[in-house]
Design a protein around this motif. Structure first.
Motif, PDB file in Angstrom:
ATOM      1  N   VAL A  37     -13.447  34.044   0.945  1.00 48.35           N
ATOM      2  CA  VAL A  37     -12.968  33.568   2.245  1.00 48.35           C
ATOM      3  C   VAL A  37     -11.773  34.410   2.690  1.00 48.35           C
ATOM      4  N   GLU A  38     -10.816  34.618   1.793  1.00 50.33           N
ATOM      5  CA  GLU A  38      -9.639  35.429   2.136  1.00 50.33           C
ATOM      6  C   GLU A  38     -10.046  36.845   2.531  1.00 50.33           C
ATOM      7  N   PHE A  68     -15.591  22.038  -0.197  1.00 49.77           N
ATOM      8  CA  PHE A  68     -15.133  21.616   1.123  1.00 49.77           C
ATOM      9  C   PHE A  68     -13.602  21.572   1.228  1.00 49.77           C
ATOM     10  N   GLN A  69     -12.938  20.858   0.338  1.00 49.66           N
ATOM     11  CA  GLN A  69     -11.485  20.731   0.443  1.00 49.66           C
ATOM     12  C   GLN A  69     -10.737  22.029   0.142  1.00 49.66           C
ATOM     13  N   PRO A  70     -11.059  22.758  -0.931  1.00 47.23           N
ATOM     14  CA  PRO A  70     -10.307  23.995  -1.175  1.00 47.23           C
ATOM     15  C   PRO A  70     -10.450  25.020  -0.047  1.00 47.23           C
ATOM     16  N   VAL A  71     -11.660  25.178   0.487  1.00 46.57           N
ATOM     17  CA  VAL A  71     -11.865  26.120   1.591  1.00 46.57           C
ATOM     18  C   VAL A  71     -11.153  25.605   2.844  1.00 46.57           C
ATOM     19  N   GLY A  72     -11.232  24.304   3.088  1.00 49.08           N
ATOM     20  CA  GLY A  72     -10.552  23.717   4.238  1.00 49.08           C
ATOM     21  C   GLY A  72      -9.046  23.924   4.183  1.00 49.08           C
ATOM     22  N   ARG A  73      -8.468  23.795   3.008  1.00 53.85           N
ATOM     23  CA  ARG A  73      -7.017  24.019   2.869  1.00 53.85           C
ATOM     24  C   ARG A  73      -6.656  25.471   3.154  1.00 53.85           C
ATOM     25  N   LEU A  74      -7.470  26.382   2.661  1.00 51.23           N
ATOM     26  CA  LEU A  74      -7.199  27.802   2.901  1.00 51.23           C
ATOM     27  C   LEU A  74      -7.297  28.116   4.397  1.00 51.23           C
ATOM     28  N   LEU A  75      -8.285  27.536   5.068  1.00 52.28           N
ATOM     29  CA  LEU A  75      -8.432  27.750   6.506  1.00 52.28           C
ATOM     30  C   LEU A  75      -7.281  27.108   7.276  1.00 52.28           C
ATOM     31  N   ASP A  77      -4.253  26.874   6.229  1.00 48.55           N
ATOM     32  CA  ASP A  77      -3.139  27.811   6.067  1.00 48.55           C
ATOM     33  C   ASP A  77      -3.304  29.030   6.973  1.00 48.55           C
ATOM     34  N   ALA A  78      -4.556  29.494   7.140  1.00 50.92           N
ATOM     35  CA  ALA A  78      -4.810  30.627   8.035  1.00 50.92           C
ATOM     36  C   ALA A  78      -4.468  30.272   9.479  1.00 50.92           C
ATOM     37  N   ILE A  79      -4.703  29.027   9.861  1.00 50.52           N
ATOM     38  CA  ILE A  79      -4.342  28.573  11.205  1.00 50.52           C
ATOM     39  C   ILE A  79      -2.822  28.532  11.344  1.00 50.52           C
ATOM     40  N   ARG A  80      -2.159  28.036  10.328  1.00 51.99           N
ATOM     41  CA  ARG A  80      -0.691  27.942  10.375  1.00 51.99           C
ATOM     42  C   ARG A  80      -0.011  29.291  10.554  1.00 51.99           C
ATOM     43  N   VAL A  81      -0.547  30.336   9.920  1.00 57.82           N
ATOM     44  CA  VAL A  81       0.087  31.659  10.027  1.00 57.82           C
ATOM     45  C   VAL A  81      -0.456  32.469  11.202  1.00 57.82           C
ATOM     46  N   GLY A  82      -1.416  31.905  11.934  1.00 56.25           N
ATOM     47  CA  GLY A  82      -1.902  32.566  13.139  1.00 56.25           C
ATOM     48  C   GLY A  82      -3.092  33.484  12.956  1.00 56.25           C
ATOM     49  N   ASN A  83      -3.736  33.473  11.788  1.00 61.63           N
ATOM     50  CA  ASN A  83      -4.919  34.313  11.580  1.00 61.63           C
ATOM     51  C   ASN A  83      -6.190  33.661  12.105  1.00 61.63           C
ATOM     52  N   ALA A  84      -6.155  32.367  12.346  1.00 62.28           N
ATOM     53  CA  ALA A  84      -7.307  31.645  12.877  1.00 62.28           C
ATOM     54  C   ALA A  84      -6.818  30.664  13.929  1.00 62.28           C
ATOM     55  N   LYS A  85      -7.728  30.318  14.851  1.00 57.62           N
ATOM     56  CA  LYS A  85      -7.386  29.348  15.897  1.00 57.62           C
ATOM     57  C   LYS A  85      -7.878  27.955  15.546  1.00 57.62           C
ATOM     58  N   ARG A  86      -9.106  27.860  15.096  1.00 53.67           N
ATOM     59  CA  ARG A  86      -9.718  26.566  14.806  1.00 53.67           C
ATOM     60  C   ARG A  86     -10.622  26.693  13.582  1.00 53.67           C
ATOM     61  N   ALA A  87     -10.786  25.580  12.903  1.00 53.18           N
ATOM     62  CA  ALA A  87     -11.766  25.472  11.820  1.00 53.18           C
ATOM     63  C   ALA A  87     -12.417  24.106  11.949  1.00 53.18           C
ATOM     64  N   MET A  88     -13.744  24.100  11.948  1.00 52.14           N
ATOM     65  CA  MET A  88     -14.468  22.849  12.110  1.00 52.14           C
ATOM     66  C   MET A  88     -15.559  22.752  11.052  1.00 52.14           C
ATOM     67  N   PRO A  89     -15.723  21.567  10.452  1.00 52.88           N
ATOM     68  CA  PRO A  89     -16.802  21.404   9.474  1.00 52.88           C
ATOM     69  C   PRO A  89     -18.167  21.441  10.157  1.00 52.88           C
ATOM     70  N   VAL A  90     -19.164  21.850   9.414  1.00 53.75           N
ATOM     71  CA  VAL A  90     -20.531  21.965   9.915  1.00 53.75           C
ATOM     72  C   VAL A  90     -21.411  20.992   9.152  1.00 53.75           C
ATOM     73  N   GLN A  91     -22.240  20.232   9.858  1.00 49.44           N
ATOM     74  CA  GLN A  91     -23.113  19.273   9.187  1.00 49.44           C
ATOM     75  C   GLN A  91     -24.061  19.952   8.214  1.00 49.44           C
ATOM     76  N   ALA A  92     -24.478  21.163   8.525  1.00 51.06           N
ATOM     77  CA  ALA A  92     -25.393  21.892   7.645  1.00 51.06           C
ATOM     78  C   ALA A  92     -24.693  22.358   6.376  1.00 51.06           C
ATOM     79  N   GLY A  93     -23.389  22.236   6.331  1.00 49.13           N
ATOM     80  CA  GLY A  93     -22.627  22.593   5.142  1.00 49.13           C
ATOM     81  C   GLY A  93     -21.674  23.737   5.397  1.00 49.13           C
TER      82      GLY A  93
END
Length: 104
Positions: A37-38, A68-75, A77-93
């Protein structure tokens, strides 16, 4: 009332999986998945916004540790530092993340 951009509001009511790249994390351990992911977040930074799907199957009784949780936490953090705008879970996984555009 919260404000959602049109694209994000639409994604809440539909499975909007129109993404630039899908990174398959199925069968990966937590540490390997987080490293992938990183690496993907770094590799796909650019002048325009992109959406990435970090795909993994929902947990089962046989799954050693769900991603789910470890990847969500990393994302998060990416939002907090400005590397990402949004992260949303997907029903398909997995997670779909909208990367922030970078001015070069």
């Amino acid at each position: 009332m919260p404000f959602f951009e049109t694209e994000d509001a639409s994604a809440l009511t539909t499975q909007n999986i129109d993404v630039a790249h899908m990174i398959d994390l199925n069968g990966k351990g937590v540490m390997e998945a987080l490293a992938l992911v990183e690496a993907a977040l770094f590799a796909h930074q650019g002048a325009e916004e992109k959406r990435l799907w970090f795909r993994f199957d929902p947990p089962t009784g046989e799954t050693p540790q769900p991603l789910f949780q470890p990847v969500g936490r990393l994302l998060r953090d990416a939002i907090r530092v400005g590397n990402a705008k949004r992260a949303m879970p997907v029903q398909a996984g997995g997670w779909i993340v909208r990367l922030a555009s970078k001015v070069r």
